[in-house]
Motif scaffolding. Structure first.
Motif, PDB file in Angstrom:
ATOM      1  N   GLU A 178       0.940  -1.378  -0.025  1.00  0.00           N
ATOM      2  CA  GLU A 178       0.186   0.102  -0.001  1.00  0.00           C
ATOM      3  C   GLU A 178       1.032   1.213   0.084  1.00  0.00           C
ATOM      4  O   GLU A 178       0.380   2.205  -0.492  1.00  0.00           O
ATOM      5  N   ARG A 179       2.004   1.109   0.676  1.00  0.00           N
ATOM      6  CA  ARG A 179       2.920   2.285   0.829  1.00  0.00           C
ATOM      7  C   ARG A 179       4.016   2.511   0.062  1.00  0.00           C
ATOM      8  O   ARG A 179       4.854   1.362  -0.075  1.00  0.00           O
ATOM      9  N   MET A 180       4.292   3.503  -0.707  1.00  0.00           N
ATOM     10  CA  MET A 180       5.569   3.728  -1.569  1.00  0.00           C
ATOM     11  C   MET A 180       6.446   4.196  -0.637  1.00  0.00           C
ATOM     12  O   MET A 180       6.294   5.303   0.081  1.00  0.00           O
ATOM     13  N   VAL A 181       7.608   3.663  -0.664  1.00  0.00           N
ATOM     14  CA  VAL A 181       8.726   4.074   0.361  1.00  0.00           C
ATOM     15  C   VAL A 181      10.110   4.237  -0.632  1.00  0.00           C
ATOM     16  O   VAL A 181      10.398   3.473  -1.480  1.00  0.00           O
ATOM     17  N   GLY A 182      10.660   5.186  -0.006  1.00  0.00           N
ATOM     18  CA  GLY A 182      11.961   5.893  -1.127  1.00  0.00           C
ATOM     19  C   GLY A 182      13.305   5.399  -0.388  1.00  0.00           C
ATOM     20  O   GLY A 182      13.762   4.524  -0.888  1.00  0.00           O
ATOM     21  N   ASP A 183      13.416   5.664   0.642  1.00  0.00           N
ATOM     22  CA  ASP A 183      14.559   5.418   1.757  1.00  0.00           C
ATOM     23  C   ASP A 183      14.326   4.583   2.961  1.00  0.00           C
ATOM     24  O   ASP A 183      13.114   4.634   3.466  1.00  0.00           O
ATOM     25  N   ILE A 184      15.320   4.169   3.652  1.00  0.00           N
ATOM     26  CA  ILE A 184      15.103   3.701   5.043  1.00  0.00           C
ATOM     27  C   ILE A 184      15.653   4.696   5.879  1.00  0.00           C
ATOM     28  O   ILE A 184      16.720   5.042   5.967  1.00  0.00           O
ATOM     29  N   ASP A 185      14.776   5.426   6.652  1.00  0.00           N
ATOM     30  CA  ASP A 185      15.240   6.558   7.647  1.00  0.00           C
ATOM     31  C   ASP A 185      15.148   5.834   9.056  1.00  0.00           C
ATOM     32  O   ASP A 185      14.323   5.259   9.403  1.00  0.00           O
ATOM     33  N   PHE A 186      16.261   6.320   9.864  1.00  0.00           N
ATOM     34  CA  PHE A 186      16.212   5.867  11.273  1.00  0.00           C
ATOM     35  C   PHE A 186      17.030   6.959  11.934  1.00  0.00           C
ATOM     36  O   PHE A 186      17.934   7.684  11.486  1.00  0.00           O
ATOM     37  N   LEU A 187      16.590   7.122  13.250  1.00  0.00           N
ATOM     38  CA  LEU A 187      17.146   8.049  14.322  1.00  0.00           C
ATOM     39  C   LEU A 187      18.220   7.292  15.055  1.00  0.00           C
ATOM     40  O   LEU A 187      17.723   6.220  15.791  1.00  0.00           O
ATOM     41  N   ILE A 188      19.258   8.014  15.278  1.00  0.00           N
ATOM     42  CA  ILE A 188      20.284   7.660  16.433  1.00  0.00           C
ATOM     43  C   ILE A 188      20.626   8.842  17.082  1.00  0.00           C
ATOM     44  O   ILE A 188      20.070  10.014  16.836  1.00  0.00           O
ATOM     45  N   HIS A 189      21.303   8.618  18.193  1.00  0.00           N
ATOM     46  CA  HIS A 189      21.791   9.743  18.897  1.00  0.00           C
ATOM     47  C   HIS A 189      22.855  10.585  18.344  1.00  0.00           C
ATOM     48  O   HIS A 189      23.748   9.702  17.593  1.00  0.00           O
ATOM     49  N   ASP A 190      22.983  11.833  18.470  1.00  0.00           N
ATOM     50  CA  ASP A 190      23.919  12.716  17.793  1.00  0.00           C
ATOM     51  C   ASP A 190      25.309  12.271  18.346  1.00  0.00           C
ATOM     52  O   ASP A 190      26.231  12.112  17.506  1.00  0.00           O
ATOM     53  N   ASN A 191      25.773  11.727  19.449  1.00  0.00           N
ATOM     54  CA  ASN A 191      27.118  11.257  19.746  1.00  0.00           C
ATOM     55  C   ASN A 191      27.211   9.993  19.272  1.00  0.00           C
ATOM     56  O   ASN A 191      28.561   9.659  19.315  1.00  0.00           O
ATOM     57  N   ASP A 192      26.591   9.197  18.364  1.00  0.00           N
ATOM     58  CA  ASP A 192      26.977   8.009  17.577  1.00  0.00           C
ATOM     59  C   ASP A 192      27.388   8.166  16.140  1.00  0.00           C
ATOM     60  O   ASP A 192      27.300   7.661  15.597  1.00  0.00           O
ATOM     61  N   ARG A 193      27.070   9.771  15.836  1.00  0.00           N
ATOM     62  CA  ARG A 193      27.201  10.231  14.281  1.00  0.00           C
ATOM     63  C   ARG A 193      28.655   9.834  13.879  1.00  0.00           C
ATOM     64  O   ARG A 193      28.431   8.780  12.651  1.00  0.00           O
TER      65      ARG A 193
END
Length: 341
Positions: free
Chosen positions: A121-136
């Motif tokens: 049903e859903r078209m998806v472009g990328d895989i987005d995920f959130l991390i802590h800034d200190n893991d950048r």
């Protein structure tokens, strides 16, 4: 709802996507089906359009060649999302094995959260995920060592995510986010989002309330929905599915300027109500502006131009500073200019 601002094609599209009751009587012979496809395609809603036509048993009212075309789009998207789920699982395991705290966002989170009645049903472009800034720095190194490369040769103003990354053996690019929004990052508390996350089949996603609010803010802020005073069917559809599937108590959702404009515009185009206590008087100028954009194409383009220009000029001072102090950015600018010659 102000019916006069909608074409009969858009009215029919909304009826199919959002209304549970039987369709109003349409003169299907007068419908411009090319217009419906064009609108649904621009909003990335063709698979959802097909599935809702089938679910509500309206396929006999549409041209057979149109249904066949939509079915093929849906089939390809279904197969693509099967790969998406496998790649989310693989990435989730990779992040867990390396003790990177994370939550998946947007389309990936929606699909894992089972808000749709079909994964196609859903078209998806990328895989987005959130991390802590200190893991950048650590996540960048880990991804590089595991075959991920930056999609572009320079990332300027990393507002909310690191450089988009691709893998030669993967279908989906990934975007590790360190913030949720380009601005106004106080709207959702990242620590609370991590603390209250859900784990579904071993995969971390925001809880339903955070998922609902992030979906709205993502369009209103990152995609400039609030400033443009317009809408995305995909965004509204996702919000509507989160809301309906989980029987979300809307009274627990605190209204603000972004949400109010989002819900008011949804009502303006005939989406079933999310909330009933909107202050329409406060937003009467925004409502007039939105209606004018709907009925006057010239004004629509002029309005969008000035909003885009406003956001563009805000970045110019930062770009000038970057040019002066950053040799890498100067070299990137030269390469970009030469490609255009």
């Amino acid at each position: 709802m102000n019916k006069t601002i909608l074409s009969k094609e858009e009215d029919l599209l909304i009826e199919i996507l959002f209304k549970e009751k039987k369709l109003f009587k349409f003169n299907y012979n007068s419908i411009n089906y090319e217009s419906i496809v064009k609108t649904a395609s621009s909003h990335l809603m063709l698979p959802a359009l097909y599935l809702n036509i089938q679910k509500k048993k309206y396929s006999n009212s549409f041209p057979k060649n149109l249904i066949k075309y939509l079915e093929e789009i849906y089939r390809l998207n279904y197969e693509r999302n099967e790969i998406l789920i496998d790649e989310i699982k693989s990435l989730s395991k990779f992040l867990n094995d390396n003790k990177i705290k994370h939550v998946f966002l947007k389309g990936s989170a929606n699909i894992i959260s089972n808000i749709y009645f079909d994964i196609g049903e859903r078209m998806v472009g990328d895989i987005d995920f959130l991390i802590h800034d200190n893991d950048r720095a650590r996540i960048s190194e880990l991804l590089y060592n595991n075959g991920y490369e930056d999609f572009s040769d320079y990332s300027f103003f990393e507002f909310k995510h690191l450089t988009r990354k691709v893998h030669k053996n993967k279908i989906f690019a990934i975007e590790p986010h360190i913030r949720l929004f380009n601005r106004e990052n106080n709207l959702l508390n990242i620590n609370n989002l991590f603390k209250n996350k859900l784990i579904i089949n071993g995969i971390c996603v925001p809880n339903i309330k955070n998922q609902f609010e992030h979906n709205i803010y993502n369009y209103q802020i990152n995609d400039y929905g609030s400033d443009n005073l317009f809408y995305s069917y995909r965004s509204i559809y996702d919000s509507y599915k989160i809301f309906k599937t989980n029987k979300l108590n809307i009274n627990n959702i605190k209204l603000d300027n972004h949400k109010s404009k989002y819900f008011i515009i949804a009502e303006e185009i005939g989406i079933p109500k999310f909330v009933h206590n909107l202050n329409l008087e406060k937003y009467k100028l925004e409502i007039k502006r939105f209606r004018l954009k709907k009925i006057n194409k010239t004004y629509f383009y002029i309005d969008n131009f000035f909003v885009k220009f406003y956001h563009k000029i805000k970045t110019i001072p930062k770009q000038i500073i970057e040019i002066l102090i950053n040799k890498k950015y100067r070299e990137y600018g030269v390469r970009k200019l030469l490609r255009k010659i």
